[in-house]
Write a protein that holds these residues in place. Structure first.
Motif, PDB file in Angstrom:
ATOM      1  N   ILE A   1      15.139  -5.739   8.008  1.00 34.95           N
ATOM      2  CA  ILE A   1      16.363  -6.219   8.668  1.00 34.95           C
ATOM      3  C   ILE A   1      16.376  -5.755  10.125  1.00 34.95           C
ATOM      4  O   ILE A   1      16.710  -6.511  11.039  1.00 34.95           O
ATOM      5  CB  ILE A   1      17.619  -5.713   7.928  1.00 34.95           C
ATOM      6  N   ALA A   2      15.982  -4.513  10.346  1.00 27.62           N
ATOM      7  CA  ALA A   2      15.990  -3.965  11.709  1.00 27.62           C
ATOM      8  C   ALA A   2      15.017  -4.701  12.623  1.00 27.62           C
ATOM      9  O   ALA A   2      15.239  -4.781  13.836  1.00 27.62           O
ATOM     10  CB  ALA A   2      15.651  -2.475  11.670  1.00 27.62           C
ATOM     11  N   ALA A   3      13.946  -5.266  12.040  1.00 27.87           N
ATOM     12  CA  ALA A   3      12.926  -5.940  12.848  1.00 27.87           C
ATOM     13  C   ALA A   3      13.300  -7.381  13.181  1.00 27.87           C
ATOM     14  O   ALA A   3      12.521  -8.090  13.818  1.00 27.87           O
ATOM     15  CB  ALA A   3      11.595  -5.914  12.098  1.00 27.87           C
TER      16      ALA A   3
ATOM     17  N   LEU B   1      15.778   7.786  10.168  1.00 26.53           N
ATOM     18  CA  LEU B   1      15.531   6.345  10.139  1.00 26.53           C
ATOM     19  C   LEU B   1      15.126   5.835  11.520  1.00 26.53           C
ATOM     20  O   LEU B   1      14.223   4.997  11.647  1.00 26.53           O
ATOM     21  CB  LEU B   1      16.774   5.594   9.648  1.00 26.53           C
ATOM     22  N   THR B   2      15.761   6.351  12.575  1.00 29.20           N
ATOM     23  CA  THR B   2      15.429   5.917  13.936  1.00 29.20           C
ATOM     24  C   THR B   2      13.969   6.219  14.259  1.00 29.20           C
ATOM     25  O   THR B   2      13.250   5.384  14.820  1.00 29.20           O
ATOM     26  CB  THR B   2      16.354   6.595  14.961  1.00 29.20           C
ATOM     27  N   ARG B   3      13.516   7.426  13.883  1.00 31.42           N
ATOM     28  CA  ARG B   3      12.100   7.780  14.121  1.00 31.42           C
ATOM     29  C   ARG B   3      11.167   6.812  13.383  1.00 31.42           C
ATOM     30  O   ARG B   3      10.163   6.371  13.935  1.00 31.42           O
ATOM     31  CB  ARG B   3      11.834   9.223  13.678  1.00 31.42           C
ATOM     32  N   HIS B   4      11.501   6.507  12.136  1.00 32.69           N
ATOM     33  CA  HIS B   4      10.658   5.591  11.363  1.00 32.69           C
ATOM     34  C   HIS B   4      10.626   4.194  11.991  1.00 32.69           C
ATOM     35  O   HIS B   4       9.561   3.572  12.094  1.00 32.69           O
ATOM     36  CB  HIS B   4      11.157   5.479   9.928  1.00 32.69           C
ATOM     37  N   LEU B   5      11.799   3.703  12.400  1.00 26.79           N
ATOM     38  CA  LEU B   5      11.847   2.360  12.977  1.00 26.79           C
ATOM     39  C   LEU B   5      11.027   2.285  14.255  1.00 26.79           C
ATOM     40  O   LEU B   5      10.284   1.318  14.478  1.00 26.79           O
ATOM     41  CB  LEU B   5      13.295   1.949  13.238  1.00 26.79           C
ATOM     42  N   ARG B   6      11.122   3.303  15.102  1.00 25.74           N
ATOM     43  CA  ARG B   6      10.361   3.286  16.353  1.00 25.74           C
ATOM     44  C   ARG B   6       8.857   3.381  16.066  1.00 25.74           C
ATOM     45  O   ARG B   6       8.051   2.753  16.755  1.00 25.74           O
ATOM     46  CB  ARG B   6      10.826   4.416  17.275  1.00 25.74           C
ATOM     47  N   ALA B   7       8.497   4.151  15.033  1.00 30.03           N
ATOM     48  CA  ALA B   7       7.086   4.224  14.650  1.00 30.03           C
ATOM     49  C   ALA B   7       6.602   2.903  14.056  1.00 30.03           C
ATOM     50  O   ALA B   7       5.395   2.635  14.028  1.00 30.03           O
ATOM     51  CB  ALA B   7       6.873   5.356  13.646  1.00 30.03           C
ATOM     52  N   SER B   8       7.541   2.065  13.598  1.00 29.03           N
ATOM     53  CA  SER B   8       7.197   0.750  13.040  1.00 29.03           C
ATOM     54  C   SER B   8       7.206  -0.343  14.098  1.00 29.03           C
ATOM     55  O   SER B   8       6.966  -1.512  13.793  1.00 29.03           O
ATOM     56  CB  SER B   8       8.188   0.379  11.928  1.00 29.03           C
TER      57      SER B   8
ATOM     58  N   ILE C   1       3.498  -1.472  15.551  1.00 28.08           N
ATOM     59  CA  ILE C   1       2.919  -0.792  16.728  1.00 28.08           C
ATOM     60  C   ILE C   1       3.904   0.273  17.216  1.00 28.08           C
ATOM     61  O   ILE C   1       5.007  -0.057  17.669  1.00 28.08           O
ATOM     62  CB  ILE C   1       2.640  -1.799  17.854  1.00 28.08           C
ATOM     63  N   PRO C   2       3.552   1.559  17.121  1.00 27.80           N
ATOM     64  CA  PRO C   2       4.506   2.625  17.482  1.00 27.80           C
ATOM     65  C   PRO C   2       4.952   2.524  18.932  1.00 27.80           C
ATOM     66  O   PRO C   2       4.155   2.184  19.818  1.00 27.80           O
ATOM     67  CB  PRO C   2       3.713   3.914  17.240  1.00 27.80           C
ATOM     68  N   LEU C   3       6.217   2.828  19.176  1.00 31.48           N
ATOM     69  CA  LEU C   3       6.763   2.755  20.532  1.00 31.48           C
ATOM     70  C   LEU C   3       6.593   4.065  21.293  1.00 31.48           C
ATOM     71  O   LEU C   3       6.624   4.081  22.515  1.00 31.48           O
ATOM     72  CB  LEU C   3       8.250   2.393  20.477  1.00 31.48           C
ATOM     73  N   ASP C   4       6.447   5.179  20.585  1.00 30.38           N
ATOM     74  CA  ASP C   4       6.432   6.488  21.250  1.00 30.38           C
ATOM     75  C   ASP C   4       5.097   7.199  21.098  1.00 30.38           C
ATOM     76  O   ASP C   4       5.015   8.421  21.203  1.00 30.38           O
ATOM     77  CB  ASP C   4       7.546   7.376  20.669  1.00 30.38           C
TER      78      ASP C   4
END
Length: 458
Positions: free
Chosen positions: A249-251, A269-276, A400-403
């Motif tokens: 859903i977030a994507a 959850l924020t860390r996981h989403l950014r890593a996704s 693709i990780p953002l950080d």
């Protein structure tokens, strides 16, 4: 106490030009492209400009800020505040709402040469003291910080002629009632009071009875759940699949606001989403005010597409064109549901509210929805299914990780539930974060047995 019967009010206006507003306000309205008043503005502006006390019941997003702000500024225009002695006061429950009110009214205040000061916690009290000392006709404040400044002698309320309580029900819910009544006891007793609230329950009733004099009562869009442009969905998910559903859903294309119960769960959850590969950011009370302000600005301008938040964002947050709100953790109170839902379908736009539940949570959520006056559409979903995409726009993240760092593992239906996503600490012990003591001991025992077999050559 019973609510007062609505006092006959002047006929609602259809244009700002029909009101006796200062030319500076009319010019600014035209410059900003604000042409027709929203219903609550049309209903309350004539009474408020005439100096009447106003009791306005309206959901967030209905245009309340200009409904009280324009009369407050118009009736203060031409006056000059002495140091530490404001002439008008707006009380709001949260820092975010204080800043939004200030930003919304600043162009009109500037046109009338009125000085504004924002008084909130989490920011430099020294700068706020200096702004009050320099003189500010209008103060927008949260009750706690205003109380601190009054106690220090940095602010005196005896000359306040116009007082507004915005989101009065939330101020009461957050325990601010003593500070609110303390402030109302100090402003001029013959002054004008305007109270706006989405709900009018017991504590708000008490405020109305004690402090509003023969108020004109207006009720516009009384319940966020009654908005016909808002769709309500309950998605029944399999526990181990909840994390994958949330990630997809977030994507989605477009912005989404995700609500969770705890700061820890929001951050995880924020860390996981950014890593996704999802442009997500966290908003909760553990963040500094500059961080919260920057995050909100990035969400509003689209640099951040997913705002992961605790209930700190459930009220007062205004974002244009936000068409999806997701309760990853179901709310436990009907008012919380309505205020979370009120972040979408604002100002007549459409929007959807989605609540994720496990099978065991359905009965409790059904009771809450009934109390909130909501009849949601209930659907069982799995990650990767077309039905989930149809309702929410869900899609697979880029991965693709953002950080920097490794990509987040692709959630699968066999994963254990994510800690904090609708699971209690007891229920999730050993399923996220650190492994349980029992799991650690079992692993050590298995390793010891394996080592013994190796030594025996078996």
């Amino acid at each position: 106490m019973n609510h007062p019967d609505p006092t006959p009010a002047t006929t609602p206006v259809t244009s700002f030009a029909d009101l006796e507003l200062p030319p500076g306000i009319l010019r600014t309205l035209a410059d900003l492209g604000v042409r027709e008043p929203f219903p609550i503005q049309a209903a309350t502006l004539p009474s408020a400009l005439a100096g009447r006390d106003v009791l306005g019941r309206g959901r967030t997003g209905s245009g309340k800020t200009l409904a009280f702000g324009l009369p407050l500024l118009a009736r203060t225009a031409g006056r000059r505040a002495e140091p530490k002695q404001p002439l008008a006061l707006v009380l709001v429950p949260t820092r975010e709402l204080a800043q939004q009110v200030t930003e919304a009214l600043a162009p009109y205040a500037h046109a009338l040469r009125l000085r504004m000061a924002t008084v909130v916690g989490g920011m430099s009290i020294g700068r706020q003291t200096a702004a009050l000392r320099d003189g500010a006709e209008v103060v927008v404040a949260t009750p706690g910080r205003l109380h601190d400044l009054v106690e220090r002698g940095a602010c005196r309320l005896g000359r306040v002629r116009i007082t507004v309580l915005d989101e009065a029900d939330q101020m009461c819910d957050m325990g601010f009632l003593p500070q609110v009544t303390e402030a109302l006891d100090q402003v001029r007793p013959d002054g004008q009071r305007m109270l706006f609230s989405a709900t009018l329950d017991r504590d708000v009733d008490d405020l109305v009875g004690r402090y509003l004099h023969d108020p004109v009562v207006h009720s516009v869009d009384p319940s966020a759940g009654a908005v016909t442009t808002m769709e309500h969905h309950v998605l029944v998910v399999h526990g181990p699949d909840r994390y994958a559903v949330t990630t997809e859903i977030a994507a989605r294309d477009g912005r989404v606001l995700l609500f969770l119960d705890t700061k820890h769960a929001v951050d995880q959850l924020t860390r996981h989403l950014r890593a996704s590969g999802v442009h997500a950011a966290a908003l909760h009370s553990g963040k500094s005010q500059p961080q919260r302000t920057r995050t909100l600005a990035q969400f509003k301008d689209g640099r951040i597409t997913v705002l992961v938040a605790t209930n700190v964002a459930a009220r007062g947050l205004h974002v244009d064109d936000l068409d999806l709100v997701v309760n990853v953790d179901p709310p436990t109170d009907p008012k919380d549901y309505l205020h979370r839902a009120g972040r979408t379908a604002r100002a007549g736009e459409s929007g959807s509210v989605v609540t994720l539940v496990l099978s065991g949570q359905r009965r409790e959520l059904s009771r809450l929805m009934a109390e909130a006056g909501i009849e949601p559409t209930v659907t069982k979903v799995r990650s990767g299914e077309a039905e989930l995409s149809r309702i929410t726009g869900a899609k697979a993240p880029s991965g693709i990780p953002l950080d920097g760092g490794p990509a987040a593992p692709r959630p699968k239906n066999t994963n254990t539930p994510f800690r904090g996503l609708g699971t209690s600490k007891d229920a999730s012990r050993g399923t996220g974060g650190k492994p349980s003591r029992r799991a650690t001991e079992a692993r050590k025992l298995a390793e010891a047995r394996k080592a013994a077999r190796v030594r025996r050559g078996g």
